[in-house]
Scaffold this motif. Sequence first.
Motif, short mmCIF file in Angstrom:
data_model
loop_
_atom_site.label_atom_id
_atom_site.label_comp_id
_atom_site.label_asym_id
_atom_site.label_seq_id
_atom_site.Cartn_x
_atom_site.Cartn_y
_atom_site.Cartn_z
N ILE A 53 0.46 -0.78 0.45
CA ILE A 53 0.21 -0.05 0.16
C ILE A 53 0.55 1.62 0.02
CG2 ILE A 53 -1.74 1.15 1.31
CD1 ILE A 53 -2.47 -1.78 2.14
N VAL A 54 1.84 1.29 1.31
CA VAL A 54 3.07 2.41 0.64
C VAL A 54 3.20 2.65 -0.28
CG1 VAL A 54 5.09 3.11 1.87
CG2 VAL A 54 3.62 2.77 3.01
N GLY A 55 3.10 1.86 -1.76
CA GLY A 55 3.82 2.02 -2.77
C GLY A 55 5.41 1.19 -2.65
N GLU A 56 5.54 0.79 -1.90
CA GLU A 56 6.99 -0.65 -2.41
C GLU A 56 6.80 -1.08 -3.52
OE1 GLU A 56 9.59 0.00 -0.65
OE2 GLU A 56 8.78 0.71 1.21
N LYS A 57 7.80 -1.04 -4.62
CA LYS A 57 8.41 -1.61 -5.21
C LYS A 57 8.14 -3.62 -5.53
CE LYS A 57 11.46 1.45 -7.89
NZ LYS A 57 12.76 0.92 -8.06
N SER A 58 7.68 -4.34 -5.92
CA SER A 58 7.50 -5.77 -6.40
C SER A 58 8.78 -6.14 -5.81
CB SER A 58 6.54 -5.97 -7.39
OG SER A 58 5.31 -5.91 -7.65
N SER A 59 9.44 -5.84 -6.18
CA SER A 59 10.76 -6.12 -6.33
C SER A 59 11.76 -6.05 -4.71
CB SER A 59 12.55 -5.88 -6.95
OG SER A 59 12.34 -4.68 -6.98
N HIS A 60 11.26 -4.86 -4.16
CA HIS A 60 11.35 -4.18 -2.77
C HIS A 60 10.60 -5.21 -2.21
CE1 HIS A 60 12.78 -2.00 0.65
NE2 HIS A 60 11.22 -2.02 1.21
N VAL A 61 9.82 -5.33 -2.07
CA VAL A 61 8.38 -6.28 -1.40
C VAL A 61 9.16 -7.80 -1.35
CG1 VAL A 61 6.83 -7.59 -0.80
CG2 VAL A 61 6.27 -5.20 -1.30
N ILE A 62 9.60 -8.15 -2.31
CA ILE A 62 9.60 -9.38 -2.85
C ILE A 62 11.20 -10.07 -1.54
CG2 ILE A 62 11.20 -11.21 -3.99
CD1 ILE A 62 9.15 -10.24 -5.83
N PHE A 63 12.31 -8.62 -2.05
CA PHE A 63 13.63 -8.66 -1.50
C PHE A 63 13.63 -8.64 0.07
CE2 PHE A 63 14.45 -9.48 -6.09
CZ PHE A 63 15.28 -10.36 -5.82
N SER A 64 12.65 -7.79 0.33
CA SER A 64 13.36 -7.50 1.84
C SER A 64 12.95 -7.86 2.38
CB SER A 64 13.23 -5.73 1.37
OG SER A 64 13.84 -4.98 0.76
N ASP A 65 10.99 -7.92 2.47
CA ASP A 65 10.32 -8.38 3.25
C ASP A 65 9.63 -9.79 3.08
OD1 ASP A 65 9.85 -6.11 4.54
OD2 ASP A 65 7.75 -5.29 2.41
N ILE A 66 9.79 -10.22 2.23
CA ILE A 66 8.75 -11.55 1.93
C ILE A 66 10.37 -12.68 2.05
CG2 ILE A 66 8.21 -13.43 0.40
CD1 ILE A 66 6.18 -11.45 -0.57
N LEU A 67 11.07 -13.07 1.38
CA LEU A 67 12.63 -13.50 1.60
C LEU A 67 13.20 -13.36 2.47
CD1 LEU A 67 15.16 -13.28 -2.17
CD2 LEU A 67 13.45 -15.11 -0.51
N PRO A 68 13.52 -12.62 3.40
CA PRO A 68 14.37 -12.68 4.82
C PRO A 68 12.59 -13.81 5.71
CG PRO A 68 13.79 -10.82 4.19
CD PRO A 68 13.07 -11.12 2.80
N ASN A 69 11.67 -13.89 5.84
CA ASN A 69 10.90 -14.43 6.66
C ASN A 69 10.58 -15.78 5.91
OD1 ASN A 69 9.79 -12.57 8.04
ND2 ASN A 69 9.66 -10.97 6.93
N MET A 70 10.94 -16.02 4.90
CA MET A 70 10.85 -17.25 4.48
C MET A 70 12.19 -18.02 4.87
SD MET A 70 9.44 -16.96 1.41
CE MET A 70 9.52 -18.75 0.69
N LEU A 71 13.65 -17.52 4.69
CA LEU A 71 14.89 -17.85 4.92
C LEU A 71 15.25 -19.63 6.11
CD1 LEU A 71 17.23 -16.63 4.02
CD2 LEU A 71 17.73 -15.84 6.08
N SER A 72 14.32 -19.31 6.96
CA SER A 72 14.53 -20.88 7.44
C SER A 72 13.44 -22.19 6.47
CB SER A 72 13.70 -20.87 8.90
OG SER A 72 11.96 -20.44 8.87
N LEU A 73 12.92 -21.89 6.17
CA LEU A 73 11.85 -22.93 4.90
C LEU A 73 13.16 -22.85 3.58
CD1 LEU A 73 9.56 -24.52 4.66
CD2 LEU A 73 8.77 -22.62 3.06
#
Lengths: 278, 328
Positions: free
Chosen positions: A173-193
């Motif tokens: 919603i803040v308007g982050e780019k998809s690449s930012h969301v994927i690399f900074s928000d999603i990836l770190p949160n599935m690191l263990s997996l």
Amino acid sequence: MDQIMSFFKIKKSVAGMIILLFFILVAILAPYIAPYSPTSMEFMPLEHPNSQHLLGTTATGQDIFSRVIWGTRLSLSVGIITGLITIALSIMMGITAGYFGGITDGILSMITNIFLVIPGLPLMIIIAAYITVKGVMTIIIVISITGWAWGARVLRSQAMTLKSRDFIKASVIVGEKSSHVIFSDILPNMLSLIVAEFFGSALYAVLSEAGLEFLGLGDANAVTWGTILYWAQNNQAILLGQWQWIAVPGLCIALLGTSFALLNFAVDELTNPKLRRR
Amino acid sequence: MKYVLKRITFFIVTAWVALTINFILPRMMPGNPAQAMIAKFHGRLNPQAIHALKIAFGIDVQKNLLLQYIDYIKRILTGDFGISLSFFPSPVNQILSYAIPWTLGLVGVSTVIAFSIGTLLGIRTAWRRESTSSGIIIPIFLFLNSMPYFWFALLISYLFAFKLKWFPLVGAYSLNIPKGFNLARIASILYHAILPACTIIITATGGWLLTMRNNMISVLSDDYVAFAQAKGLPDKVIEYKYAARNAILPSFTGFAMALGFVISGALLTEIVFSYPGIGYILYQSVLNLDYPLMQAIFLFIMIAVLTANFIADLFYALLDPRVRTGAE
């Protein structure tokens, strides 16, 4: 930090780490541990184990013990490199599908499901048989191409779950780019997996590599555990009573595989709240 | 019904992809393999075989790729796989139909046994997960599951066939017994199958065990299990009728992956024991660069896995009403 600490409290992960470290040390120190050159053919052929040759010699007069020690280098690095490439493919396919959804997901999931049902080894055998350049690179590429689907499926469903969480929605919603969301928000949160899947892929890679090399589809001159077994089988080690020629390199493959399996199991147990010990 | 239609669509699309992979692969490779092969066997292949090769591998310059592709699909649909080069002039079909029953029997029976043992052990180890025996069983099966199939096959053939001479070293039946349907032959076939089957069962069980254990543990933490315990139902009823019944579902969806893995392992096992099934023939065809036979075997394995998978999916619909009604 807490997770890392409790990782070391699980016996399985400690055992897995110890075995893996052992092989890494052997690979690094190979020139100092191995008594002879792995390719030198200066010895009497087909000697049974003795004080000079702990595991005997091959049909061409090579010291088997030295070959097993040196073989650790290629076998281990092919396993790890292939595991890394495989997991990278899984991440690319899985997270793209899970994050974007819609048609992208439809197409990527279809491809994933198809690769999931294609039995790996027959495809690998066929590809490797067509490729006339036999070598380590061929093996790495062939295994990576056929092995990424399972990880992609697991990562996709995790990405879909994460996407519906509030903090990811906020980012979007803040308007982050998809690449930012994927690399900074999603990836770190599935690191263990991802780590767990990496160990799974590495196990698959080690076993597939051994299988392909055993069939003679690798570079027969390279010193790896798989090619040692290939030569042992070709020279009918069993009928000659040279069982250690087969037992030891195979045991190394099985132990390295077990260490990856243990690590995969331990990370899974640690991060999946339902599997965690109460 | 919608579910069944979806599975049928998937089956057809995947089969088509397999066909196409089979068509594209040899044409994609640097230096057409068939050309290399004709050069290699120069003078030893008769014109009929060279012609068959040319058609199968697109050295036929008169036709463009699309026409070749249509031809190829037509030939496959009519079951014409061409002529084998290593067993010349037998048609590929004939070699396949001889090898298929051996593999289906060996892999089919061992997979069912491995699945049953693994699933049962998975239920037990999940139910008593804090016990010492569970703590020991898991690492043991992780190890067994990490063994290369062919290595384990070599070891047990050394020990039980070469050293102890309890079982035959290679083959699927004794050559001294007359062919046909008689008791001596059946006994001989079973006797020869024991070591290869053991290899597959022992190495494959671990996978089923771990899948089942993890599903079972997830299910055991569900509220309805706690409720059943609160009601005072006997442990056995909760374990098998409540938890295991639900936990077994993902094992069916995992079937695709596991089956591919088992097939791969079985191929190597057959090679070690010179068991005259698909794996052994595939190995022979790779050694002899018999591309028509290789292609046909790959297609057969694909279709077999797809079919088994399709059946597992239908079973799944039968077992899980959510799939049938489309509810989540």
